[in-house]
Design an enzyme around this catalytic site. Structure first.
Site, PDB file in Angstrom:
ATOM      1  N   SER A 161       0.790  -1.236   0.000  1.00 35.74           N
ATOM      2  CA  SER A 161       0.000   0.000   0.000  1.00 35.74           C
ATOM      3  C   SER A 161       0.816   1.277   0.000  1.00 35.74           C
ATOM      4  CB  SER A 161      -0.927   0.031   1.209  1.00 35.74           C
ATOM      5  OG  SER A 161      -2.104  -0.635   0.918  1.00 35.74           O
ATOM      6  N   LYS A 165       0.506   3.492  -2.908  1.00 38.26           N
ATOM      7  CA  LYS A 165      -0.709   4.284  -3.197  1.00 38.26           C
ATOM      8  C   LYS A 165      -0.478   5.791  -3.270  1.00 38.26           C
ATOM      9  CE  LYS A 165      -3.731   0.704  -1.229  1.00 38.26           C
ATOM     10  NZ  LYS A 165      -4.505   0.300  -0.045  1.00 38.26           N
ATOM     11  N   TYR A 223      -2.947  -2.760 -10.415  1.00 35.78           N
ATOM     12  CA  TYR A 223      -2.817  -2.459  -8.987  1.00 35.78           C
ATOM     13  C   TYR A 223      -1.938  -3.506  -8.279  1.00 35.78           C
ATOM     14  CZ  TYR A 223      -4.201  -2.422  -4.080  1.00 35.78           C
ATOM     15  OH  TYR A 223      -4.183  -2.443  -2.713  1.00 35.78           O
ATOM     16  N   TYR A 264      -4.611   3.575   7.535  1.00 36.91           N
ATOM     17  CA  TYR A 264      -5.799   2.715   7.658  1.00 36.91           C
ATOM     18  C   TYR A 264      -6.795   3.339   8.635  1.00 36.91           C
ATOM     19  CZ  TYR A 264      -2.473  -0.583   5.558  1.00 36.91           C
ATOM     20  OH  TYR A 264      -1.544  -1.179   4.761  1.00 36.91           O
ATOM     21  N   VAL A 306       0.931  -3.592   4.061  1.00 34.19           N
ATOM     22  CA  VAL A 306       0.813  -4.867   4.771  1.00 34.19           C
ATOM     23  C   VAL A 306       2.098  -5.703   4.792  1.00 34.19           C
ATOM     24  CG1 VAL A 306      -1.680  -5.304   4.707  1.00 34.19           C
ATOM     25  CG2 VAL A 306      -0.280  -5.884   2.728  1.00 34.19           C
TER      26      VAL A 306
END
Ligand code: GLU
Length: 448
Positions: A75, A78, A199, A251, A269
């Site tokens: 992530s 992102k 992705y 998160y 993660v």
């Protein structure tokens, strides 16, 4: 470097590395948290690895522990893909497709905005899938642009971890479900399968804590990689990305993170974390065990520790680092070394010398010293505004100073400004000089 080696590393002689080592040593013993298993390859890593890295605005890189250990970026890709989409399409177009509200939900939550079908923000999976689908080109071109952009942020060519990619391609049905849902709701423009594949590829790019530190430092430096000097994105884009990282990056812990740590950050993660202290540095952390929210246990603890010790919370009041006006004297125009006596009517040069970075607060302070009320005599006097010790003037400050200079000129004060910087930023001067000495010579010439 292995985690064993990092635990017995010799004390460093470099003070910044020593500070990182200290933080590393304080948290290396923490064993809490779990390794994620939903992407099979992630469960194969050595859970004891722990690396910290810091990249400064000068381009220096400091490391502690397993800072060179490779892992998939997950992530943490992102925000950087968000930066790419913003650069290609602009903020309005991107926000049309993905929101900017903290979701308060888990990263892989199946929830879309009522009415529009937009995902909440680009830091949750749904939002990231849409963001990467916005990157121009067919799927291969999209990924190529993404890889090149993230490589520019890192300052080296990043490669994919094919196993991590294959592993997620096989098991990533929840992300597929999200993509189909968004396709049905009209918020995903490309095909669901193609979108998740791009992705998954971006998530499997291999980085180290050092890379993440440089990537975050590039955002902290307004979009220019401090190690390579390459402008990767515009300063405005870097600001937007850091803002969304601050509100949505951690998160469903984002709010408490901002409260306790106060730094824009993004976690992944694989146990990685990138955090930025604007105009100061970027930090990368890696330690695979995650807390219940999916954030690296040691990475988060180390960042909180660093933030407290280095006073990095973004609302922390740093005050003015140095007095902005460091010389304020009224001197005789005929003899520059003689202060004029108060009340005398002889020709006066008001010397005002500013220093350092002039942002709003500094400019507003300087204005106090540049008024008729604080002693600048009208008609027939000179104001010599010496900016040769100023390192930077931002736009708003230049406007404020300009407006004040224009007012003084209208009152009959002759305004001299020194320094090349001033020439570009301040227009309301009668003349510009490269040094205070030159300006004095001009005053003397005027007297002659
Ligand atoms: N590739 C991971 C997923 O989509 C990334 C999740 C994360 O790092 O938060 O599940």
């Amino acid at each position: 470097m292995t985690s064993e080696a990092s635990m017995v590393s010799a004390p460093s002689t470099d003070p910044v590395t020593a500070a990182l080592d200290e933080v590393h040593a304080r948290h290396v013993g923490a064993r809490g948290g779990e390794i994620p298993t939903y992407i099979p390859t992630l469960s194969l890593v050595d859970p004891d690895q722990f690396g910290l890295a810091l990249a400064s605005m000068n381009g220096n890189l400091y490391r502690s522990g397993d800072a060179e250990a490779p892992f998939s970026i997950q992530s943490v890709s992102k925000p950087f893909v968000f930066a790419l989409a913003l650069s290609e399409l602009g903020l309005d177009e991107v926000l049309h497709n993905v929101g900017a509200e903290p979701s308060g939900e888990a990263f892989n939550a199946i929830s879309l905005e009522e009415g529009t079908g937009r995902p909440d923000n680009p830091m949750v999976n749904a939002g990231a899938i849409v963001t990467s689908s916005l990157v121009p080109g067919d799927p291969a071109e999209k990924f190529d642009r993404i890889r090149r952009c993230l490589s520019a942020f890192a300052g080296r060519a990043l490669e994919m971890d094919e196993e991590a990619f294959a592993s997620e391609l096989e098991t990533g049905d929840r992300n597929r479900a999200l993509a189909y849902l968004m396709r049905g709701a009209g918020s995903l423009r490309s095909s669901a399968e193609a979108a998740v594949e791009v992705y998954f590829r971006q998530c499997s790019l291999v980085v180290t804590a050092c890379d993440l530190a440089v990537m975050a430092a590039t955002l902290a430096a307004g979009g220019t990689n401090p190690r390579t000097g390459e402008r990767v994105v515009e300063p405005r884009v870097a600001e937007h990305v850091l803002t969304v990282m601050a509100t949505c990056g951690m998160y469903d812990y984002a709010g408490e993170w901002l409260l306790r740590v106060g730094l824009p950050a993004k976690s992944g993660v694989s146990g990685c974390l990138a955090a930025a202290s604007p105009a100061q540095f970027g930090i990368g952390a890696f330690s695979p065990r995650l807390d219940v929210r999916g954030n690296s246990v040691r990475g988060g603890a180390a960042l909180q520790d660093l933030s407290e010790r280095f006073e990095l919370h973004f609302v922390h009041d740093t005050g003015l680092s140095a007095p902005v006006v460091f010389r304020s004297e009224d001197l005789s125009a005929t003899d520059p070394f003689t202060p004029v006596t108060p009340g005398s009517r002889e020709p006066v040069v008001h010397l005002r010398r500013l220093q350092g970075e002039i942002e709003f607060a500094a400019a507003e302070t300087a204005l106090d010293d540049l008024t008729i009320e604080t002693g600048i005599r009208e008609v027939g006097t000179w104001l010599l505004l010496d900016l040769s010790h100023v390192t930077r003037v931002n736009g708003v400050s230049a406007q404020l100073l300009d407006a004040r200079l224009a007012g003084l000129r209208a009152s009959g004060v002759t305004v001299f400004v020194t320094d090349a910087l001033a020439r570009h930023l301040l227009r309301s001067a009668d003349a510009e000089f490269t040094s205070a000495e030159e300006a004095w010579a001009a005053v003397a010439g005027g007297q002659a």
